[in-house]
Design a protein around this motif. Structure first.
Motif, PDB file in Angstrom:
ATOM      1  N   VAL A 182       7.368  -6.762 -13.298  1.00 26.02           N
ATOM      2  CA  VAL A 182       7.358  -7.184 -11.892  1.00 26.02           C
ATOM      3  C   VAL A 182       8.702  -7.802 -11.519  1.00 26.02           C
ATOM      4  O   VAL A 182       9.232  -7.550 -10.432  1.00 26.02           O
ATOM      5  N   THR A 183       9.276  -8.598 -12.411  1.00 25.28           N
ATOM      6  CA  THR A 183      10.576  -9.217 -12.153  1.00 25.28           C
ATOM      7  C   THR A 183      11.668  -8.162 -12.009  1.00 25.28           C
ATOM      8  O   THR A 183      12.505  -8.224 -11.106  1.00 25.28           O
ATOM      9  N   LEU A 184      11.660  -7.163 -12.901  1.00 19.31           N
ATOM     10  CA  LEU A 184      12.655  -6.082 -12.833  1.00 19.31           C
ATOM     11  C   LEU A 184      12.543  -5.329 -11.508  1.00 19.31           C
ATOM     12  O   LEU A 184      13.555  -5.036 -10.867  1.00 19.31           O
ATOM     13  N   LEU A 185      11.330  -5.038 -11.097  1.00 25.67           N
ATOM     14  CA  LEU A 185      11.132  -4.299  -9.849  1.00 25.67           C
ATOM     15  C   LEU A 185      11.503  -5.153  -8.644  1.00 25.67           C
ATOM     16  O   LEU A 185      12.095  -4.666  -7.678  1.00 25.67           O
ATOM     17  N   SER A 186      11.172  -6.438  -8.715  1.00 22.76           N
ATOM     18  CA  SER A 186      11.493  -7.340  -7.615  1.00 22.76           C
ATOM     19  C   SER A 186      13.005  -7.437  -7.426  1.00 22.76           C
ATOM     20  O   SER A 186      13.506  -7.405  -6.294  1.00 22.76           O
ATOM     21  N   ARG A 187      13.736  -7.535  -8.527  1.00 20.91           N
ATOM     22  CA  ARG A 187      15.200  -7.615  -8.448  1.00 20.91           C
ATOM     23  C   ARG A 187      15.778  -6.320  -7.896  1.00 20.91           C
ATOM     24  O   ARG A 187      16.722  -6.336  -7.096  1.00 20.91           O
ATOM     25  N   ALA A 188      15.222  -5.196  -8.323  1.00 22.33           N
ATOM     26  CA  ALA A 188      15.732  -3.906  -7.865  1.00 22.33           C
ATOM     27  C   ALA A 188      15.495  -3.717  -6.368  1.00 22.33           C
ATOM     28  O   ALA A 188      16.364  -3.225  -5.651  1.00 22.33           O
ATOM     29  N   THR A 189      14.331  -4.137  -5.882  1.00 21.08           N
ATOM     30  CA  THR A 189      13.998  -3.923  -4.469  1.00 21.08           C
ATOM     31  C   THR A 189      14.800  -4.826  -3.537  1.00 21.08           C
ATOM     32  O   THR A 189      14.808  -4.598  -2.326  1.00 21.08           O
ATOM     33  N   ARG A 190      15.486  -5.828  -4.080  1.00 22.13           N
ATOM     34  CA  ARG A 190      16.324  -6.681  -3.228  1.00 22.13           C
ATOM     35  C   ARG A 190      17.497  -5.909  -2.632  1.00 22.13           C
ATOM     36  O   ARG A 190      18.132  -6.374  -1.682  1.00 22.13           O
ATOM     37  N   LYS A 191      17.774  -4.724  -3.179  1.00 22.57           N
ATOM     38  CA  LYS A 191      18.832  -3.896  -2.622  1.00 22.57           C
ATOM     39  C   LYS A 191      18.512  -3.495  -1.187  1.00 22.57           C
ATOM     40  O   LYS A 191      19.391  -3.075  -0.448  1.00 22.57           O
ATOM     41  N   LEU A 192      17.241  -3.612  -0.828  1.00 19.17           N
ATOM     42  CA  LEU A 192      16.814  -3.286   0.531  1.00 19.17           C
ATOM     43  C   LEU A 192      17.136  -4.413   1.499  1.00 19.17           C
ATOM     44  O   LEU A 192      16.958  -4.271   2.703  1.00 19.17           O
ATOM     45  N   GLY A 193      17.604  -5.542   0.962  1.00 20.26           N
ATOM     46  CA  GLY A 193      17.817  -6.717   1.792  1.00 20.26           C
ATOM     47  C   GLY A 193      16.631  -7.647   1.663  1.00 20.26           C
ATOM     48  O   GLY A 193      15.867  -7.580   0.696  1.00 20.26           O
ATOM     49  N   SER A 194      16.457  -8.508   2.634  1.00 26.01           N
ATOM     50  CA  SER A 194      15.346  -9.463   2.610  1.00 26.01           C
ATOM     51  C   SER A 194      14.024  -8.707   2.631  1.00 26.01           C
ATOM     52  O   SER A 194      13.733  -7.956   3.559  1.00 26.01           O
ATOM     53  N   SER A 195      13.226  -8.905   1.595  1.00 25.49           N
ATOM     54  CA  SER A 195      11.931  -8.231   1.509  1.00 25.49           C
ATOM     55  C   SER A 195      11.056  -8.951   0.491  1.00 25.49           C
ATOM     56  O   SER A 195      11.535  -9.734  -0.328  1.00 25.49           O
ATOM     57  N   TYR A 196       9.759  -8.657   0.562  1.00 23.41           N
ATOM     58  CA  TYR A 196       8.765  -9.267  -0.321  1.00 23.41           C
ATOM     59  C   TYR A 196       8.060  -8.159  -1.083  1.00 23.41           C
ATOM     60  O   TYR A 196       7.498  -7.240  -0.476  1.00 23.41           O
ATOM     61  N   LEU A 197       8.090  -8.216  -2.416  1.00 21.92           N
ATOM     62  CA  LEU A 197       7.404  -7.225  -3.234  1.00 21.92           C
ATOM     63  C   LEU A 197       5.913  -7.548  -3.264  1.00 21.92           C
ATOM     64  O   LEU A 197       5.506  -8.565  -3.821  1.00 21.92           O
ATOM     65  N   ALA A 198       5.105  -6.690  -2.654  1.00 22.09           N
ATOM     66  CA  ALA A 198       3.651  -6.895  -2.606  1.00 22.09           C
ATOM     67  C   ALA A 198       3.036  -6.323  -3.878  1.00 22.09           C
ATOM     68  O   ALA A 198       2.537  -5.188  -3.896  1.00 22.09           O
ATOM     69  N   ALA A 199       3.083  -7.105  -4.959  1.00 23.36           N
ATOM     70  CA  ALA A 199       2.681  -6.609  -6.278  1.00 23.36           C
ATOM     71  C   ALA A 199       1.219  -6.168  -6.312  1.00 23.36           C
ATOM     72  O   ALA A 199       0.847  -5.306  -7.119  1.00 23.36           O
ATOM     73  N   ASP A 200       0.381  -6.751  -5.447  1.00 24.35           N
ATOM     74  CA  ASP A 200      -1.044  -6.413  -5.477  1.00 24.35           C
ATOM     75  C   ASP A 200      -1.321  -4.986  -5.008  1.00 24.35           C
ATOM     76  O   ASP A 200      -2.404  -4.447  -5.265  1.00 24.35           O
ATOM     77  N   ILE A 201      -0.363  -4.356  -4.313  1.00 29.59           N
ATOM     78  CA  ILE A 201      -0.558  -2.966  -3.892  1.00 29.59           C
ATOM     79  C   ILE A 201       0.536  -2.063  -4.460  1.00 29.59           C
ATOM     80  O   ILE A 201       0.811  -0.990  -3.922  1.00 29.59           O
ATOM     81  N   CYS A 202       1.172  -2.502  -5.535  1.00 31.24           N
ATOM     82  CA  CYS A 202       2.118  -1.666  -6.274  1.00 31.24           C
ATOM     83  C   CYS A 202       1.367  -0.997  -7.426  1.00 31.24           C
ATOM     84  O   CYS A 202       0.410  -1.566  -7.954  1.00 31.24           O
ATOM     85  N   SER A 203       1.795   0.185  -7.814  1.00 32.24           N
ATOM     86  CA  SER A 203       1.059   0.904  -8.856  1.00 32.24           C
ATOM     87  C   SER A 203       1.976   1.758  -9.713  1.00 32.24           C
ATOM     88  O   SER A 203       3.104   2.094  -9.329  1.00 32.24           O
ATOM     89  N   ILE A 204       1.449   2.113 -10.884  1.00 26.57           N
ATOM     90  CA  ILE A 204       2.099   3.035 -11.817  1.00 26.57           C
ATOM     91  C   ILE A 204       1.179   4.242 -11.931  1.00 26.57           C
ATOM     92  O   ILE A 204      -0.039   4.086 -12.059  1.00 26.57           O
ATOM     93  N   ARG A 205       1.754   5.436 -11.887  1.00 26.35           N
ATOM     94  CA  ARG A 205       0.892   6.617 -11.887  1.00 26.35           C
ATOM     95  C   ARG A 205       1.429   7.696 -12.806  1.00 26.35           C
ATOM     96  O   ARG A 205       2.638   7.928 -12.856  1.00 26.35           O
ATOM     97  N   ARG A 206       0.502   8.330 -13.511  1.00 24.90           N
ATOM     98  CA  ARG A 206       0.840   9.518 -14.292  1.00 24.90           C
ATOM     99  C   ARG A 206      -0.037  10.663 -13.809  1.00 24.90           C
ATOM    100  O   ARG A 206      -1.261  10.593 -13.900  1.00 24.90           O
ATOM    101  N   LEU A 207       0.592  11.671 -13.276  1.00 28.46           N
ATOM    102  CA  LEU A 207      -0.115  12.832 -12.740  1.00 28.46           C
ATOM    103  C   LEU A 207      -0.058  13.957 -13.768  1.00 28.46           C
ATOM    104  O   LEU A 207       1.004  14.496 -14.065  1.00 28.46           O
ATOM    105  N   THR A 208      -1.215  14.304 -14.338  1.00 33.21           N
ATOM    106  CA  THR A 208      -1.266  15.362 -15.347  1.00 33.21           C
ATOM    107  C   THR A 208      -2.174  16.504 -14.927  1.00 33.21           C
ATOM    108  O   THR A 208      -2.176  17.554 -15.560  1.00 33.21           O
ATOM    109  N   ASP A 209      -2.948  16.306 -13.884  1.00 35.85           N
ATOM    110  CA  ASP A 209      -3.876  17.324 -13.401  1.00 35.85           C
ATOM    111  C   ASP A 209      -3.564  17.585 -11.935  1.00 35.85           C
ATOM    112  O   ASP A 209      -3.634  16.669 -11.103  1.00 35.85           O
TER     113      ASP A 209
END
Length: 252
Positions: free
Chosen positions: A73-100
Motif C-alpha cells: 500500500v505504501t509503494l502504491l501510495s507513493r507512486a500515485t503521488r505523481k498525479l499530484g494531490s490525491s488520496y489512495l482509496a485502499a478499500d476499493i483497490c484490488s489485485i487481479r489475475r485473469l486466467t479465464d
C-alpha cells in the motif's frame, strides 16, 4: 494520438513505476497468488479468488504477512503521488489475475459499477503486471465518454451492452492501449470501459487497480497522513514542550 486526462478522460504514462518499485510490487503480489493457489485463505476470500480472480487490498494481509501488505500500500501510495494531490482509496483497490476469458468485465463505469461515486472526483490508475494489448487483454476505453456518462441514465445492472454503446458512441472513439509492465493507464471513474475482447479462450493477465480521489475531504486526510505534516506536528509538540520547560512549568 496521445491521450489527455482533462479532455479524453484517460492518459497513458510510460514507466510510471520505477524498476525497483515494480520488482517489489510484483514480488509481493506473487506471494499472495502463491498462497491462494496453494489453497490458503478462508471461504470468503477463496470464493472471490475462484470466481473473479480478485484480491481486494483490504484482504491482502490475509494472504501475505501484514507488514508486506502495508509495504505494498505504501509503494502504491507513493507512486500515485505523481498525479499530484490525491488520496489512495485502499478499500476499493484490488489485485487481479485473469486466467479465464469468461471472467472478463463487460462495458461499465467505476462510478456506477465500482463503488467509487462518493470519492468523486476519482481516477483509476490501472497497472498491468504483464504486457497487454496484443497477446493478453488490455482495457478498452471509449475516449471522452466520462463526460456524457454523467448525463446518461445508469444501467440497472451496472453493465452496458455492445448495442447500447454503439448507439451512443461512435466506434472511432474506442481505444485499446498497448501497455508494458511499469506503465500506467489512468482514467476518470466515469469512463466507459471493459476488458479488451480477444479471440482466445485462455489468458494470463495480472494487474492492479489503484483508485485515487481528489475530493476535498479525502485530500485533507491524505495531507494529514503525509510525512511532512507528521514531522510538522512533532516539531509543534517539541516547541510546546520546550516552552513549558523555559517557563519552569510541567507539561500537562
Amino acid at each position: 494520438m496521445p491521450l489527455r486526462l482533462e479532455t479524453d478522460g484517460a492518459a497513458i504514462v510510460r514507466g510510471f513505476l520505477s524498476h525497483r518499485q515494480f520488482s517489489r510490487i510484483a514480488e509481493i503480489v506473487g506471494y499472495a497468488f502463491a498462497f491462494l493457489d496453494a489453497g490458503g485463505g478462508d471461504a470468503g476470500l477463496r470464493e472471490n479468488w475462484i470466481l473473479v480472480g480478485t484480491i481486494w487490498m483490504t484482504n491482502l494481509e490475509h494472504c501475505v504477512a501484514p507488514e508486506l501488505a502495508r509495504e505494498l500500500v505504501t509503494l502504491l501510495s507513493r507512486a500515485t503521488r505523481k498525479l499530484g494531490s490525491s488520496y489512495l482509496a485502499a478499500d476499493i483497490c484490488s489485485i487481479r489475475r485473469l486466467t479465464d476469458w469468461h471472467r472478463r468485465l463487460e462495458w461499465h463505469t467505476d462510478y456506477h459499477g465500482g463503488g467509487t461515486a462518493h470519492y468523486d472526483p476519482c481516477f483509476n490508475i490501472w497497472l498491468p503486471l504483464t504486457a497487454v494489448g496484443r497477446e493478453q487483454p488490455s482495457v478498452e476505453l471509449v475516449r471522452g465518454s466520462h463526460r456524457r456518462m454523467r448525463e446518461l441514465p445508469p444501467s440497472e445492472t451496472g453493465v452496458f451492452t455492445d448495442e447500447w454503446v454503439a448507439e451512443h458512441f461512435p466506434p472511432t472513439d474506442r481505444i485499446v492501449p498497448d501497455l508494458e509492465p511499469r506503465d500506467a493507464l489512468i482514467f476518470d471513474h466515469s469512463m466507459l470501459h471493459r476488458t479488451q475482447p480477444l479471440e482466445r479462450e485462455t489468458v494470463s493477465r495480472m494487474s492492479i487497480e489503484c483508485r485515487v480521489s481528489r475530493h476535498p475531504a479525502y485530500l485533507a486526510v491524505a495531507q494529514a497522513r503525509s510525512p511532512r505534516m507528521m514531522i510538522a506536528r512533532q516539531l509543534g509538540k517539541l516547541a510546546s514542550f520546550l516552552g513549558w520547560v523555559r517557563r519552569g512549568m510541567p507539561p500537562k
